[in-house]
Write a protein that holds these residues in place. Structure first.
Motif, PDB file in Angstrom:
ATOM      1  N   GLY A  32       0.794  -1.223   0.000  1.00 36.52           N
ATOM      2  CA  GLY A  32       0.000   0.000   0.000  1.00 36.52           C
ATOM      3  C   GLY A  32       0.824   1.270   0.000  1.00 36.52           C
ATOM      4  N   VAL A  33       1.962   1.284  -0.686  1.00 34.58           N
ATOM      5  CA  VAL A  33       2.769   2.498  -0.792  1.00 34.58           C
ATOM      6  C   VAL A  33       2.238   3.322  -1.960  1.00 34.58           C
ATOM      7  CG1 VAL A  33       5.083   3.449  -1.077  1.00 34.58           C
ATOM      8  CG2 VAL A  33       4.776   1.254   0.094  1.00 34.58           C
ATOM      9  N   ARG A  34       1.874   4.549  -1.687  1.00 36.30           N
ATOM     10  CA  ARG A  34       1.384   5.427  -2.752  1.00 36.30           C
ATOM     11  C   ARG A  34       2.521   5.739  -3.721  1.00 36.30           C
ATOM     12  NH1 ARG A  34      -3.600   7.954  -1.509  1.00 36.30           N
ATOM     13  NH2 ARG A  34      -4.339   7.424   0.599  1.00 36.30           N
ATOM     14  N   LEU A  35       2.156   5.956  -4.987  1.00 40.21           N
ATOM     15  CA  LEU A  35       3.178   6.122  -6.019  1.00 40.21           C
ATOM     16  C   LEU A  35       4.110   7.312  -5.766  1.00 40.21           C
ATOM     17  CD1 LEU A  35       4.346   4.934  -8.587  1.00 40.21           C
ATOM     18  CD2 LEU A  35       2.657   6.228  -9.901  1.00 40.21           C
ATOM     19  N   HIS A  72      11.357  -1.821  -8.313  1.00 42.09           N
ATOM     20  CA  HIS A  72      12.295  -2.329  -9.326  1.00 42.09           C
ATOM     21  C   HIS A  72      12.062  -1.607 -10.654  1.00 42.09           C
ATOM     22  CE1 HIS A  72      14.648  -6.089 -10.727  1.00 42.09           C
ATOM     23  NE2 HIS A  72      14.712  -5.183 -11.691  1.00 42.09           N
ATOM     24  N   GLY A  73      10.794  -1.473 -11.048  1.00 43.03           N
ATOM     25  CA  GLY A  73      10.482  -0.772 -12.289  1.00 43.03           C
ATOM     26  C   GLY A  73      10.959   0.668 -12.274  1.00 43.03           C
ATOM     27  N   GLU A  74      10.777   1.345 -11.154  1.00 45.24           N
ATOM     28  CA  GLU A  74      11.256   2.726 -11.023  1.00 45.24           C
ATOM     29  C   GLU A  74      12.777   2.788 -11.124  1.00 45.24           C
ATOM     30  OE1 GLU A  74       9.873   5.756 -10.643  1.00 45.24           O
ATOM     31  OE2 GLU A  74       7.868   4.943 -10.955  1.00 45.24           O
ATOM     32  N   LEU A  75      13.460   1.855 -10.479  1.00 42.75           N
ATOM     33  CA  LEU A  75      14.920   1.879 -10.464  1.00 42.75           C
ATOM     34  C   LEU A  75      15.518   1.639 -11.843  1.00 42.75           C
ATOM     35  CD1 LEU A  75      15.616  -0.004  -7.110  1.00 42.75           C
ATOM     36  CD2 LEU A  75      16.010   2.429  -7.569  1.00 42.75           C
ATOM     37  N   LEU A 105       4.005   2.053 -15.012  1.00 39.42           N
ATOM     38  CA  LEU A 105       4.718   3.105 -14.284  1.00 39.42           C
ATOM     39  C   LEU A 105       6.158   3.297 -14.770  1.00 39.42           C
ATOM     40  CD1 LEU A 105       6.944   1.855 -12.072  1.00 39.42           C
ATOM     41  CD2 LEU A 105       4.894   1.355 -10.781  1.00 39.42           C
ATOM     42  N   ILE A 106       6.679   2.344 -15.525  1.00 36.71           N
ATOM     43  CA  ILE A 106       8.088   2.389 -15.917  1.00 36.71           C
ATOM     44  C   ILE A 106       8.326   3.498 -16.942  1.00 36.71           C
ATOM     45  CG2 ILE A 106      10.003   1.101 -16.946  1.00 36.71           C
ATOM     46  CD1 ILE A 106       8.498  -1.477 -16.083  1.00 36.71           C
TER      47      ILE A 106
END
Length: 235
Positions: A32-35, A72-75, A105-106
């Protein structure tokens, strides 16, 4: 450690809401971490602890939680120094993506300086076959929409998405989304695809793309009426 840090950022009320939006993910995997919080954490991790970030990305996949997959996708976007490095990171990661939100989101800034190579890779992703390729294909379509519907657009790119023939809802929703934006941004090139009879696309994708385009405020009432006239019957 990273999972614990993400858990500390989580919002339990948001977790319950979020889990409903990603039905392909087991609810117990959602922290539940908001983007916006996730992106701040990812930027800080990449800047202050890059070795730990890369070790996290090198760990066996898939990660235990949905939020770790999002991280992972963000990184990938934050740490890939070139398009080629991003391709390698994505080819390892994408087969383990199991939902539309992680795929979408990537963002990879390195792609914008290597568009010809990226287009070639998109063609491969969009044509992927076999197990665990649903979100590989979706990612290819959304990247084509993100990067190639403005100055880098060429009519032949429409065929990349038109040629996809798959049953998955989240693939065909991405195709419809792509074509809806193509109808708005590149109408002259795209309209013939929807005027063709027999239809070039499957009826669901054809009609959903028209619907999404008609919902845009950038489309005039007259254009909306014409798009409505192009609907086809399901076979």
């Amino acid at each position: 450690m990273i999972r614990d840090e993400l858990a500390a950022l989580a919002d339990s009320a948001y977790r319950d809401f979020q889990a409903k939006l990603i039905p392909t993910v087991a609810p117990e995997r959602v922290l539940g971490v908001r983007l916006p919080e996730l992106r701040r954490y990812a930027r800080d991790l990449a800047r202050r602890r890059p070795d730990e970030a890369r070790a996290f990305m090198a760990a066996p996949l898939p990660h235990v939680t949905y939020d770790e997959m999002n991280l992972h996708g963000e990184l990938i976007g934050l740490l890939a120094g070139s398009a080629d490095e991003a391709f390698a990171l994505l080819d390892r990661f994408l087969p383990y993506v199991d939902n539309w939100a992680t795929s979408d989101l990537i963002r990879v800034p390195a792609f914008r300086s290597a568009l010809p190579a990226v287009l070639g890779k998109i063609r491969l992703w969009a044509a992927a076959e076999g197990p665990r390729t649903e979100y590989v294909v979706r990612f290819g379509v959304t990247q084509l929409m993100e990067l190639f519907l403005d100055d880098a657009f060429e009519p032949a790119q429409l065929e990349v998405v038109a040629a996809i023939s798959r049953p998955e809802y989240y693939v065909n929703m991405a195709r419809a989304w792509y074509f809806s934006f193509a109808l708005i941004k590149q109408a002259e090139a795209t309209l013939p695809l929807f005027e063709a009879r027999p239809p070039r696309l499957d009826a669901w994708t054809h009609n959903k793309a028209l619907q999404k385009a008609r919902e845009s405020r950038r489309v005039t009432p007259e254009q909306k009426a014409y798009l409505q006239s192009l609907k086809v019957r399901s076979r």
